[in-house]
Design a protein around this motif. Structure first.
Motif, PDB file in Angstrom:
ATOM      1  N   GLN A 120       0.820  -1.208   0.000  1.00  0.00           N
ATOM      2  CA  GLN A 120       0.000   0.000   0.000  1.00  0.00           C
ATOM      3  C   GLN A 120       0.853   1.257   0.000  1.00  0.00           C
ATOM      4  OE1 GLN A 120      -3.211   0.253  -0.471  1.00  0.00           O
ATOM      5  NE2 GLN A 120      -3.169   2.493  -0.318  1.00  0.00           N
ATOM      6  N   LYS A 121       1.990   1.198   0.688  1.00  0.00           N
ATOM      7  CA  LYS A 121       2.859   2.368   0.742  1.00  0.00           C
ATOM      8  C   LYS A 121       3.439   2.682  -0.633  1.00  0.00           C
ATOM      9  CE  LYS A 121       6.270   4.565   3.743  1.00  0.00           C
ATOM     10  NZ  LYS A 121       7.142   4.422   4.923  1.00  0.00           N
ATOM     11  N   PHE A 122       3.686   1.641  -1.423  1.00  0.00           N
ATOM     12  CA  PHE A 122       4.171   1.852  -2.784  1.00  0.00           C
ATOM     13  C   PHE A 122       3.097   2.540  -3.617  1.00  0.00           C
ATOM     14  CE2 PHE A 122       4.423   0.490  -7.227  1.00  0.00           C
ATOM     15  CZ  PHE A 122       5.690   0.923  -7.560  1.00  0.00           C
ATOM     16  N   ILE A 123       1.878   2.074  -3.511  1.00  0.00           N
ATOM     17  CA  ILE A 123       0.778   2.686  -4.255  1.00  0.00           C
ATOM     18  C   ILE A 123       0.660   4.163  -3.898  1.00  0.00           C
ATOM     19  CG2 ILE A 123      -1.735   2.708  -4.570  1.00  0.00           C
ATOM     20  CD1 ILE A 123      -1.698  -0.320  -4.077  1.00  0.00           C
ATOM     21  N   GLU A 124       0.699   4.454  -2.606  1.00  0.00           N
ATOM     22  CA  GLU A 124       0.584   5.840  -2.150  1.00  0.00           C
ATOM     23  C   GLU A 124       1.746   6.687  -2.657  1.00  0.00           C
ATOM     24  OE1 GLU A 124       0.344   5.406   2.045  1.00  0.00           O
ATOM     25  OE2 GLU A 124      -1.688   4.546   2.011  1.00  0.00           O
ATOM     26  N   LEU A 125       2.939   6.097  -2.682  1.00  0.00           N
ATOM     27  CA  LEU A 125       4.134   6.807  -3.148  1.00  0.00           C
ATOM     28  C   LEU A 125       3.993   7.190  -4.622  1.00  0.00           C
ATOM     29  CD1 LEU A 125       7.097   7.606  -2.273  1.00  0.00           C
ATOM     30  CD2 LEU A 125       7.796   5.438  -3.324  1.00  0.00           C
ATOM     31  N   VAL A 126       3.532   6.243  -5.427  1.00  0.00           N
ATOM     32  CA  VAL A 126       3.371   6.497  -6.854  1.00  0.00           C
ATOM     33  C   VAL A 126       2.298   7.553  -7.095  1.00  0.00           C
ATOM     34  CG1 VAL A 126       2.703   5.482  -9.065  1.00  0.00           C
ATOM     35  CG2 VAL A 126       4.206   4.216  -7.513  1.00  0.00           C
ATOM     36  N   LEU A 127       1.176   7.430  -6.422  1.00  0.00           N
ATOM     37  CA  LEU A 127       0.080   8.380  -6.619  1.00  0.00           C
ATOM     38  C   LEU A 127       0.464   9.781  -6.161  1.00  0.00           C
ATOM     39  CD1 LEU A 127      -2.997   6.219  -5.573  1.00  0.00           C
ATOM     40  CD2 LEU A 127      -2.199   6.754  -7.891  1.00  0.00           C
ATOM     41  N   ALA A 128       1.305   9.860  -5.136  1.00  0.00           N
ATOM     42  CA  ALA A 128       1.724  11.169  -4.633  1.00  0.00           C
ATOM     43  C   ALA A 128       2.698  11.858  -5.580  1.00  0.00           C
ATOM     44  CB  ALA A 128       2.363  11.014  -3.257  1.00  0.00           C
ATOM     45  N   ASN A 129       3.448  11.071  -6.361  1.00  0.00           N
ATOM     46  CA  ASN A 129       4.488  11.640  -7.217  1.00  0.00           C
ATOM     47  C   ASN A 129       4.127  11.676  -8.696  1.00  0.00           C
ATOM     48  OD1 ASN A 129       7.180  12.221  -5.615  1.00  0.00           O
ATOM     49  ND2 ASN A 129       6.232  10.423  -4.675  1.00  0.00           N
ATOM     50  N   LYS A 130       3.192  10.834  -9.098  1.00  0.00           N
ATOM     51  CA  LYS A 130       2.728  10.807 -10.487  1.00  0.00           C
ATOM     52  C   LYS A 130       3.893  10.809 -11.487  1.00  0.00           C
ATOM     53  CE  LYS A 130      -1.877  12.764  -9.800  1.00  0.00           C
ATOM     54  NZ  LYS A 130      -1.891  12.701  -8.324  1.00  0.00           N
ATOM     55  N   PRO A 131       4.682   9.744 -11.492  1.00  0.00           N
ATOM     56  CA  PRO A 131       5.772   9.654 -12.472  1.00  0.00           C
ATOM     57  C   PRO A 131       5.218   9.471 -13.882  1.00  0.00           C
ATOM     58  CG  PRO A 131       5.430   7.542 -11.429  1.00  0.00           C
ATOM     59  CD  PRO A 131       4.531   8.506 -10.714  1.00  0.00           C
ATOM     60  N   ALA A 132       6.082   9.592 -14.860  1.00  0.00           N
ATOM     61  CA  ALA A 132       5.658   9.330 -16.232  1.00  0.00           C
ATOM     62  C   ALA A 132       5.204   7.883 -16.382  1.00  0.00           C
ATOM     63  CB  ALA A 132       6.801   9.637 -17.196  1.00  0.00           C
ATOM     64  N   GLN A 133       5.872   6.981 -15.671  1.00  0.00           N
ATOM     65  CA  GLN A 133       5.571   5.553 -15.808  1.00  0.00           C
ATOM     66  C   GLN A 133       5.726   4.842 -14.475  1.00  0.00           C
ATOM     67  OE1 GLN A 133       6.839   2.875 -19.273  1.00  0.00           O
ATOM     68  NE2 GLN A 133       8.486   2.538 -17.814  1.00  0.00           N
ATOM     69  N   VAL A 134       4.821   3.910 -14.216  1.00  0.00           N
ATOM     70  CA  VAL A 134       4.987   2.982 -13.103  1.00  0.00           C
ATOM     71  C   VAL A 134       5.099   1.581 -13.696  1.00  0.00           C
ATOM     72  CG1 VAL A 134       2.470   2.734 -12.748  1.00  0.00           C
ATOM     73  CG2 VAL A 134       4.061   2.153 -10.904  1.00  0.00           C
ATOM     74  N   THR A 135       6.087   0.834 -13.218  1.00  0.00           N
ATOM     75  CA  THR A 135       6.284  -0.541 -13.676  1.00  0.00           C
ATOM     76  C   THR A 135       5.946  -1.475 -12.527  1.00  0.00           C
ATOM     77  OG1 THR A 135       8.041   0.133 -15.192  1.00  0.00           O
ATOM     78  CG2 THR A 135       7.933  -2.196 -14.621  1.00  0.00           C
ATOM     79  N   LEU A 136       4.950  -2.316 -12.734  1.00  0.00           N
ATOM     80  CA  LEU A 136       4.459  -3.208 -11.692  1.00  0.00           C
ATOM     81  C   LEU A 136       5.245  -4.517 -11.713  1.00  0.00           C
ATOM     82  CD1 LEU A 136       0.609  -2.631 -12.166  1.00  0.00           C
ATOM     83  CD2 LEU A 136       2.305  -1.258 -10.914  1.00  0.00           C
ATOM     84  N   VAL A 137       5.898  -4.800 -10.587  1.00  0.00           N
ATOM     85  CA  VAL A 137       6.787  -5.956 -10.475  1.00  0.00           C
ATOM     86  C   VAL A 137       6.299  -6.844  -9.329  1.00  0.00           C
ATOM     87  CG1 VAL A 137       9.181  -6.706 -10.156  1.00  0.00           C
ATOM     88  CG2 VAL A 137       8.694  -4.516 -11.279  1.00  0.00           C
ATOM     89  N   PRO A 138       6.209  -8.164  -9.519  1.00  0.00           N
ATOM     90  CA  PRO A 138       5.664  -9.044  -8.481  1.00  0.00           C
ATOM     91  C   PRO A 138       6.698  -9.493  -7.458  1.00  0.00           C
ATOM     92  CG  PRO A 138       6.087 -10.341 -10.428  1.00  0.00           C
ATOM     93  CD  PRO A 138       6.446  -8.911 -10.779  1.00  0.00           C
ATOM     94  N   ASP A 139       7.385  -8.543  -6.837  1.00  0.00           N
ATOM     95  CA  ASP A 139       8.387  -8.899  -5.835  1.00  0.00           C
ATOM     96  C   ASP A 139       7.725  -9.330  -4.532  1.00  0.00           C
ATOM     97  OD1 ASP A 139      10.510  -8.376  -7.429  1.00  0.00           O
ATOM     98  OD2 ASP A 139      10.975  -6.423  -6.579  1.00  0.00           O
ATOM     99  N   ALA A 140       8.382 -10.261  -3.853  1.00  0.00           N
ATOM    100  CA  ALA A 140       8.004 -10.582  -2.488  1.00  0.00           C
ATOM    101  C   ALA A 140       8.757  -9.652  -1.547  1.00  0.00           C
ATOM    102  CB  ALA A 140       8.340 -12.038  -2.164  1.00  0.00           C
ATOM    103  N   GLU A 141       8.237  -9.460  -0.346  1.00  0.00           N
ATOM    104  CA  GLU A 141       8.919  -8.604   0.619  1.00  0.00           C
ATOM    105  C   GLU A 141      10.288  -9.197   0.964  1.00  0.00           C
ATOM    106  OE1 GLU A 141       8.141  -6.573   5.023  1.00  0.00           O
ATOM    107  OE2 GLU A 141       6.512  -7.559   3.934  1.00  0.00           O
ATOM    108  N   GLY A 142      11.324  -8.377   0.961  1.00  0.00           N
ATOM    109  CA  GLY A 142      12.668  -8.840   1.285  1.00  0.00           C
ATOM    110  C   GLY A 142      13.405  -9.482   0.132  1.00  0.00           C
ATOM    111  N   GLN A 143      12.788  -9.522  -1.041  1.00  0.00           N
ATOM    112  CA  GLN A 143      13.425 -10.153  -2.198  1.00  0.00           C
ATOM    113  C   GLN A 143      14.668  -9.370  -2.610  1.00  0.00           C
ATOM    114  OE1 GLN A 143      10.586 -11.560  -5.057  1.00  0.00           O
ATOM    115  NE2 GLN A 143      11.971 -11.266  -6.772  1.00  0.00           N
TER     116      GLN A 143
END
Length: 240
Positions: free
Chosen positions: A76-99
């Motif tokens: 959720q923090k990643f989603i909030e970070l992206v929405l707050a900054n509105k980059p040109a592109q967001v790339t969705l990656v299926p990482d596990a925590e600590g990967q």
């Protein structure tokens, strides 16, 4: 010619190893742009072991080229970070925590409904979306149903098999790219691309728009210098 986006995670890793602000991440990003990079990529993770969340705000304020934020949209923090900054592109990656590093693409069939929701969320804010996928035609076909703008082909397998048989190694990526092009998806690529294997990949993949390169490029810069290294990578992307 495909654009070069420089992933600066490793610069942040070096900075964090001693505390303080040396090297200065923002200055390095601006220098990368000045030296010819056409984009800056960051991949913040929950433990902030390299890119810190504040770095994203600091970079967004000054970057003049394309800003690409990669990460796990299950956070959720990643989603909030992206929405707050509105980059040109967001790339969705299926990482596990600590990967340690990204090591596979999304199963766009299994996670179709979830990805469609996430893609819609970011696109509603005017952010271009790219989904990290393996070079599998079925995954590309399912990706288009999510509404994503682009896919990013995970190139570790290509890099790993490049010296054994580069023609065979690139074939799944060519097939995936043709399917993406047929379906109207933009094509990005990244992971383990370097000065040895990049040119052949770029020449082989139809419609390649962007490559994101970090570890190899920063490692090369230790010997070759950052400006020279970026110019060398750009040269590999030119089709003669």
């Amino acid at each position: 010619m495909a654009h070069l986006s420089v992933n600066i995670n490793k610069i942040a890793t070096l900075r964090n190893s001693r505390g303080g602000n040396n090297p200065d991440l923002v200055k390095v990003a601006l220098d990368c742009e000045r030296f010819g990079a056409e984009g800056i990529t960051v991949h913040p993770r929950p433990d902030e072991r390299h890119i810190r969340y504040q770095d994203v705000f600091d970079l967004k304020a000054v970057i003049a080229t394309e800003f690409n934020i990669e990460g796990n949209c299950r956070e959720q923090k990643f989603i909030e970070l992206v929405l707050a900054n509105k980059p040109a592109q967001v790339t969705l990656v299926p990482d596990a925590e600590g990967q340690l590093t990204s090591n596979h693409g999304w199963d766009t069939i299994k996670h179709a409904a979830y990805l469609k929701e996430m893609v819609g969320l970011f696109k509603a804010e005017g952010i271009r979306v790219s989904i990290f996928v393996d070079p599998v035609v079925e995954m590309v076909e399912a990706a288009v149903l999510t509404g994503t703008d682009r896919i990013e082909l995970y190139t570790e397998a290509y890099a790993h098999n490049y010296y054994d048989n580069r023609e065979k190694a690139v074939l799944p990526y060519v097939a995936a790219a043709h399917k993406a092009h047929e379906l109207g998806l933009g094509i990005n690529a990244g992971h383990d691309l370097d000065l040895h294997n990049l040119k052949y990949f770029a020449e082989s993949i139809p419609g390649l728009l962007e490559v994101s390169i970090g570890h190899a490029l920063i490692s090369d810069a230790l010997y070759l210098g950052l400006e020279n290294t970026i110019q060398m990578y750009l040269k590999q992307l030119k089709h003669n």
